[in-house]
Design an enzyme around this catalytic site. Structure first.
Site, mmCIF file in Angstrom:
data_model
loop_
_atom_site.group_PDB
_atom_site.id
_atom_site.type_symbol
_atom_site.label_atom_id
_atom_site.label_comp_id
_atom_site.label_asym_id
_atom_site.label_seq_id
_atom_site.Cartn_x
_atom_site.Cartn_y
_atom_site.Cartn_z
ATOM 1 N N HIS A 177 0.833 -1.205 0.000
ATOM 2 C CA HIS A 177 0.000 0.000 0.000
ATOM 3 C C HIS A 177 0.868 1.255 0.000
ATOM 4 C CE1 HIS A 177 0.826 -0.752 4.285
ATOM 5 N NE2 HIS A 177 0.716 0.557 4.453
ATOM 6 N N ASP A 179 0.825 5.099 1.689
ATOM 7 C CA ASP A 179 0.176 5.835 2.772
ATOM 8 C C ASP A 179 -0.554 7.082 2.280
ATOM 9 O OD1 ASP A 179 1.084 3.963 4.530
ATOM 10 O OD2 ASP A 179 2.733 5.168 5.324
ATOM 11 N N HIS A 235 5.015 0.019 0.033
ATOM 12 C CA HIS A 235 5.578 -0.874 1.030
ATOM 13 C C HIS A 235 4.548 -1.865 1.551
ATOM 14 C CE1 HIS A 235 3.828 2.512 3.318
ATOM 15 N NE2 HIS A 235 3.568 1.594 4.239
ATOM 16 N N ARG A 245 4.991 -8.520 17.366
ATOM 17 C CA ARG A 245 5.705 -7.340 16.846
ATOM 18 C C ARG A 245 4.990 -6.084 17.337
ATOM 19 N NH1 ARG A 245 5.096 -3.849 12.308
ATOM 20 N NH2 ARG A 245 6.960 -3.528 11.005
#
Length: 266
Positions: A177, A179, A235, A245
């Site tokens: 995607h 941003d 990314h 995470r």
């Protein structure tokens, strides 16, 4: 006559010799069978070794196929390195042209950076209240803009990712995607990592999807990754295979109308 009498026993001797020869032949035949039977365990061992080699080769090929599918060819920020500062300038996309430009803030210089020198590991664990300000100053410094012209914007959020199956499409964090396309207010995106790749979780690396040569950032507690938010920085995040995470996404806009106040940390 005597020779004839001597010749009479020759038949039995000859027969005996033939029998002996047959017996020897039989023993030789049996010995040949035994000789052929002896390598059988060795053959089985070789066969097992070949199967193991095939399995190992198959696993290697599968790993290579997965790597090729991911397109990961270079680690931009290895987890094992303590990076004082790494910045790469890349051409800006046209995504910013469809939004109002703010001189001195809207990206004209685009790129991506990674540093382990902004936040210490201890501060990452405590998540100190001045994290946003320090990240903002570093972004302004590397992109050559004024930090006062940047505004915190939404969504700025804390993320906790593990290998739990996604329940909605919003949980599918691994899709590529942009941003700026997803959130029009975004001009600069930053990520503060709060856990360590390979120690706290497996998978979950951040991948810049460049044409022909993707770049990965391996998270470590206290590491900050930041980049301009347009299509120049397409990314995704690899799926987390084990562990958890933790990261904080802190995003900035140049448009004061999209600015938000600092979150209150309790």
């Amino acid at each position: 006559m005597a020779p004839q009498r001597r010749s009479a026993p020759r038949g039995p001797e000859s027969g005996s010799g033939t029998a002996a020869a047959q017996d020897r032949g039989g023993r030789r035949h049996g010995s040949a069978k035994k000789s052929r039977g002896q390598p059988e365990p060795r053959w089985r061992w070789l066969k097992a070794a070949c199967l193991l080699c095939s399995a190992a080769l198959g696993g290697l090929l599968s790993w290579n196929c997965l790597s090729a599918e991911d397109g990961v060819t270079e680690v931009l920020a290895p987890h094992s390195e303590n990076l004082q500062g790494k910045f790469i300038e890349i051409p800006c996309s046209e995504d910013y042209d469809s939004h109002k430009r703010f001189e001195g803030c809207t990206p004209r210089k685009c790129g991506r950076g990674v540093t382990d020198a902004v936040i210490t590991r201890e501060e990452a664990e405590r998540i100190r209240s001045d994290v946003r300000r320090r990240i903002q100053q570093r972004i302004a410094q590397d992109f050559g803009i004024s930090s006062s012209s940047m505004y915190l914007t939404k969504p700025t959020f804390f993320s906790r990712i593990n290998n739990t199956e996604a329940k909605t499409t919003h949980d599918e964090y691994w899709h590529p995607h942009v941003d700026k396309v997803t959130y029009g207010s975004f001009d600069y995106t930053s990520l503060l990592y709060l856990s360590d790749y390979t120690e706290d979780f497996g998978g979950g690396r951040f991948v810049f999807m460049d044409a022909g040569s993707n770049k990965t950032v391996e998270p470590r507690a206290g590491r900050v990754s930041f980049f301009t938010s347009g299509s120049e920085n397409l990314h995704r995040v690899e799926k987390v295979h084990w562990g958890t995470r933790y990261a904080i996404t802190i995003s900035f806009t140049c448009n004061p109308d999209h600015g938000i106040g600092d979150p209150v940390l309790m």
